[in-house]
Design a protein around this motif. Sequence first.
Motif, PDB file in Angstrom:
ATOM      1  N   UNK A  42       0.832  -1.211   0.000  1.00 29.86           N
ATOM      2  CA  UNK A  42       0.000   0.000   0.000  1.00 29.86           C
ATOM      3  C   UNK A  42       0.862   1.255   0.000  1.00 29.86           C
ATOM      4  N   UNK A  43       1.999   1.200   0.700  1.00 23.93           N
ATOM      5  CA  UNK A  43       2.883   2.356   0.758  1.00 23.93           C
ATOM      6  C   UNK A  43       3.474   2.698  -0.592  1.00 23.93           C
ATOM      7  N   UNK A  44       3.804   1.682  -1.393  1.00 22.12           N
ATOM      8  CA  UNK A  44       4.409   1.910  -2.710  1.00 22.12           C
ATOM      9  C   UNK A  44       3.366   2.177  -3.794  1.00 22.12           C
ATOM     10  N   UNK A  45       2.263   1.431  -3.778  1.00 21.30           N
ATOM     11  CA  UNK A  45       1.332   1.457  -4.899  1.00 21.30           C
ATOM     12  C   UNK A  45       0.016   2.163  -4.598  1.00 21.30           C
ATOM     13  N   UNK A  46      -0.264   2.410  -3.328  1.00 20.42           N
ATOM     14  CA  UNK A  46      -1.544   2.988  -2.975  1.00 20.42           C
ATOM     15  C   UNK A  46      -2.622   1.927  -2.914  1.00 20.42           C
ATOM     16  N   UNK A  47      -3.728   2.271  -2.277  1.00 15.75           N
ATOM     17  CA  UNK A  47      -4.766   1.277  -2.040  1.00 15.75           C
ATOM     18  C   UNK A  47      -5.342   0.719  -3.338  1.00 15.75           C
ATOM     19  N   UNK A  48      -5.680   1.575  -4.280  1.00 12.21           N
ATOM     20  CA  UNK A  48      -6.414   1.122  -5.460  1.00 12.21           C
ATOM     21  C   UNK A  48      -5.565   0.264  -6.391  1.00 12.21           C
ATOM     22  N   UNK A  49      -4.264   0.511  -6.459  1.00 14.66           N
ATOM     23  CA  UNK A  49      -3.405  -0.280  -7.340  1.00 14.66           C
ATOM     24  C   UNK A  49      -2.820  -1.509  -6.642  1.00 14.66           C
ATOM     25  N   UNK A  50      -2.925  -1.570  -5.350  1.00 13.47           N
ATOM     26  CA  UNK A  50      -2.423  -2.733  -4.613  1.00 13.47           C
ATOM     27  C   UNK A  50      -3.342  -3.924  -4.834  1.00 13.47           C
ATOM     28  N   UNK A 121       8.337   5.230   6.242  1.00 10.50           N
ATOM     29  CA  UNK A 121       7.795   6.357   5.470  1.00 10.50           C
ATOM     30  C   UNK A 121       6.408   6.065   4.910  1.00 10.50           C
ATOM     31  N   UNK A 122       6.099   4.784   4.738  1.00 11.43           N
ATOM     32  CA  UNK A 122       4.799   4.436   4.179  1.00 11.43           C
ATOM     33  C   UNK A 122       3.634   4.849   5.076  1.00 11.43           C
ATOM     34  N   UNK A 123       3.908   5.134   6.349  1.00 16.94           N
ATOM     35  CA  UNK A 123       2.813   5.454   7.271  1.00 16.94           C
ATOM     36  C   UNK A 123       2.025   6.676   6.811  1.00 16.94           C
ATOM     37  N   UNK A 124       2.693   7.666   6.222  1.00 24.93           N
ATOM     38  CA  UNK A 124       1.975   8.876   5.812  1.00 24.93           C
ATOM     39  C   UNK A 124       1.012   8.575   4.659  1.00 24.93           C
ATOM     40  N   UNK A 125       1.469   7.833   3.669  1.00 26.12           N
ATOM     41  CA  UNK A 125       0.572   7.531   2.541  1.00 26.12           C
ATOM     42  C   UNK A 125      -0.601   6.683   3.012  1.00 26.12           C
ATOM     43  N   UNK A 126      -0.329   5.713   3.867  1.00 26.72           N
ATOM     44  CA  UNK A 126      -1.394   4.818   4.328  1.00 26.72           C
ATOM     45  C   UNK A 126      -2.431   5.575   5.156  1.00 26.72           C
ATOM     46  N   UNK A 127      -1.970   6.393   6.095  1.00 30.12           N
ATOM     47  CA  UNK A 127      -2.918   7.148   6.919  1.00 30.12           C
ATOM     48  C   UNK A 127      -3.681   8.159   6.074  1.00 30.12           C
ATOM     49  N   UNK A 128      -3.003   8.823   5.148  1.00 27.92           N
ATOM     50  CA  UNK A 128      -3.695   9.793   4.289  1.00 27.92           C
ATOM     51  C   UNK A 128      -4.764   9.103   3.439  1.00 27.92           C
ATOM     52  N   UNK A 129      -4.444   7.936   2.889  1.00 27.79           N
ATOM     53  CA  UNK A 129      -5.438   7.230   2.076  1.00 27.79           C
ATOM     54  C   UNK A 129      -6.601   6.726   2.912  1.00 27.79           C
ATOM     55  N   UNK A 130      -6.340   6.454   4.181  1.00 29.61           N
ATOM     56  CA  UNK A 130      -7.409   5.956   5.046  1.00 29.61           C
ATOM     57  C   UNK A 130      -8.558   6.945   5.139  1.00 29.61           C
TER      58      UNK A 130
END
Length: 213
Positions: A42-50, A121-130
Amino acid sequence: MSERRSEPAERGEAGVNPDKMPRTERGRRTLQKLLDAAAAEFGERGFHDASISAITRRAGTALGSFYTYFDSKEEIFQALVRYMSEQLRDHVTPLVQAAPDEIGAERVGLESFLGFVREHKEIYRIIDEAEFVDYASYRRHYETTVERIRQRLEAGAARGDIRADAGEVHAWAIAGMNVFLGMRYGLWDESADIADVADVANDLLANGLKKRD
């Protein structure tokens, strides 16, 4: 406007459905591998592309193992937000508890948070997408984080370390400062000394912006 989901069912450790919690050490290791792999995916690809298959490949587990613990991509994402929030809590809490006073606790809390962000670092992308994937998990992450700060402030005020009226608004202000400092000096720039950043922020917290004589 994105659809915001209702509050999810109560979850157990690491956000996993209690009925699917592993009963063996091997199962617990497999679950952690899946969550760690999900964080990377999820950190690399984002939720929708994972994808679930990519998560299991990263984890080195069979596809069937995924469904032992989770029913969907949405469900492991929801669990991952809780898992990462708990990891952050477990990283920071022992350090702030060992601080000599409340001002010192907030300083070491920020420094340890910055260090955690640099390692995850993936925590920011994951929390933001949440915010858009599972709003209840997004809100819970920040509310539980701020509640820990509020409790620290309340205890510090009771000890006489800080002003007696320190409370919820102060806790949200500190959390907001930490989030943006984490973005600037944890996520975007690793050249700064995080101890120096924590010193400057802690001086602001302790003394404000009033002109000094």
